[in-house]
Design an enzyme around this catalytic site. Structure first.
Site, mmCIF file in Angstrom:
data_model
loop_
_atom_site.group_PDB
_atom_site.id
_atom_site.type_symbol
_atom_site.label_atom_id
_atom_site.label_comp_id
_atom_site.label_asym_id
_atom_site.label_seq_id
_atom_site.Cartn_x
_atom_site.Cartn_y
_atom_site.Cartn_z
ATOM 1 N N SER A 151 0.795 -1.010 0.593
ATOM 2 C CA SER A 151 -0.155 0.326 0.288
ATOM 3 C C SER A 151 0.996 1.662 0.062
ATOM 4 O O SER A 151 1.861 1.468 0.828
ATOM 5 C CB SER A 151 -0.773 -0.583 1.538
ATOM 6 O OG SER A 151 -1.625 0.889 1.506
ATOM 7 N N TYR B 102 -2.994 -0.108 9.751
ATOM 8 C CA TYR B 102 -2.764 -0.345 8.232
ATOM 9 C C TYR B 102 -1.586 -0.402 7.523
ATOM 10 O O TYR B 102 -0.739 -0.957 7.433
ATOM 11 C CB TYR B 102 -3.736 0.226 7.656
ATOM 12 C CG TYR B 102 -3.211 -0.281 5.763
ATOM 13 C CD1 TYR B 102 -3.985 -1.613 5.683
ATOM 14 C CD2 TYR B 102 -3.442 0.480 5.221
ATOM 15 C CE1 TYR B 102 -4.103 -2.081 4.323
ATOM 16 C CE2 TYR B 102 -3.620 0.322 3.961
ATOM 17 C CZ TYR B 102 -4.073 -1.431 3.817
ATOM 18 O OH TYR B 102 -4.109 -1.403 2.202
ATOM 19 N N LYS C 87 1.126 -3.096 6.470
ATOM 20 C CA LYS C 87 1.722 -3.602 5.063
ATOM 21 C C LYS C 87 3.360 -3.301 4.878
ATOM 22 O O LYS C 87 4.430 -4.774 4.444
ATOM 23 C CB LYS C 87 1.194 -2.356 4.379
ATOM 24 C CG LYS C 87 -0.429 -2.637 4.040
ATOM 25 C CD LYS C 87 -0.077 -3.897 2.931
ATOM 26 C CE LYS C 87 -1.572 -4.220 2.931
ATOM 27 N NZ LYS C 87 -2.090 -6.048 2.010
#
Length: 326
Positions: free
Chosen positions: A119, A143, A147
């Protein structure tokens, strides 16, 4: 000899498009998905669906062996940056522990190729107008952190097998807002992504909203890369084929548009495409949302046949039409 690829999260919005892209190229694929956010009906007829979690190492290893898998495209995970701030432990379990378990199962089954869905959230809020693969990583949400750790796991697993006869070969694809539809029966059902939020509001007769209009951007709303899901899926297939062929790939690629679009511009485009005039409501900022992130896709264009084949209007129209047909 038939080469078989497993797509984790292949019953999800992006995953189903990746599966379709593999099929369009005549490549064999099997899907692993726990259906927590995916849809079994998104998996094309004839494609095996293994229902289960990447956290279940024995199940994943058994599936890899049973289907004779040669490589994995890893898209399964918890993908909501804003929500990850409230659910950090869940995010880490799904994205970090899950990736570690997947790599463990792959190692046990002798599967040594992986394309990882990363991402642009790994960059946080970069202090450059255009992000490249050399831009420092500074994620601002669990998040984004998860990643980045996933990328490290691939790197370290590859190092550990570097002297083996068949070392782990990998690449990670970083992208942000994936939108549109490449097939009329595939749509984004996320309760957190902008396009489906706008579309669901319009279908229900509600007014879409903007989260934050006080960002340091030209119109005060967040600026992002918006890329069409079919373009994205195509580059996953090219990456997989390169790993099959032993072609040298970079460890990470940005699948970026090179040209950002603001949330307010999205609203205007949606109104034009749907024919529904509206003035969006304004809500507070969401935690974990950077003001601007726009990435260069130059490296991916060189190696992965990456380019923007769809306009913003085409992205919005295909998303709207696919959801209306659902």
């Amino acid at each position: 000899m038939v080469v078989m690829w497993m797509v984790t999260g292949g019953a999800g919005y992006i995953g189903a498009h990746v599966v379709q892209a593999f099929l369009d190229e005549g490549m064999a694929v099997v899907v692993l998905d726990d259906l927590s956010s995916g849809h079994a009906e998104f998996v094309p007829e004839g494609v095996p669906l293994v229902r289960g979690s990447i956290l279940d190492t024995p199940l994943v290893e058994a599936a890899l062996r049973e289907h004779g898998v040669d490589g994995v495209v890893h898209l399964a995970g918890f993908k909501y940056a804003g929500v990850s701030v409230q659910r950090p432990l869940h995010t880490y379990a799904q994205n970090v522990t899950g990736t570690a378990h997947l790599l463990e199962a792959m190692d046990a089954a002798g599967v040594r190729r992986i394309v990882f869905s990363s991402s642009a959230a790994v960059y946080g809020t970069p202090d450059v107008d255009l992000v490249t693969e050399r831009t420092p990583t500074a994620p601002e949400s669990p998040y984004g952190e998860s990643k980045l750790i996933g990328e490290w796991l691939l790197r370290d697993a590859a190092r550990a097998t570097a002297d083996d006869d068949a070392p782990l070969r990998h690449t990670s694809l970083r992208y942000f807002n994936v939108v549109g539809s490449g097939r009329p029966d595939l749509y984004d059902s996320s309760p957190h992504n902008l396009f489906p939020l706008v579309i669901e509001a319009l279908l229900a007769g509600r007014t879409p909203r903007i989260n934050g209009t006080d960002y340091p951007t030209p119109d005060g709303t967040c600026v992002r890369d918006y890329v069409h899901v079919a373009d994205l899926a195509r580059s996953h297939v090219v990456a997989a084929r390169a790993l099959e062929a032993g072609t040298s790939l970079e460890p990470v690629y940005n699948l970026g548009s090179g040209d950002g679009v603001s949330v307010r511009e999205i609203m205007t485009t949606m109104a034009d495409v749907t024919g529904i005039a509206f003035e969006p409501d304004v809500a507070p900022r969401r935690p974990g949302d950077p003001a601007r992130i726009v990435a260069s896709g130059e490296l991916a264009a060189r190696d992965l046949d990456w380019r923007m084949r769809h306009s913003l209007t085409e992205m919005a129209r295909s998303a709207w039409e696919a959801r209306r047909q659902a």
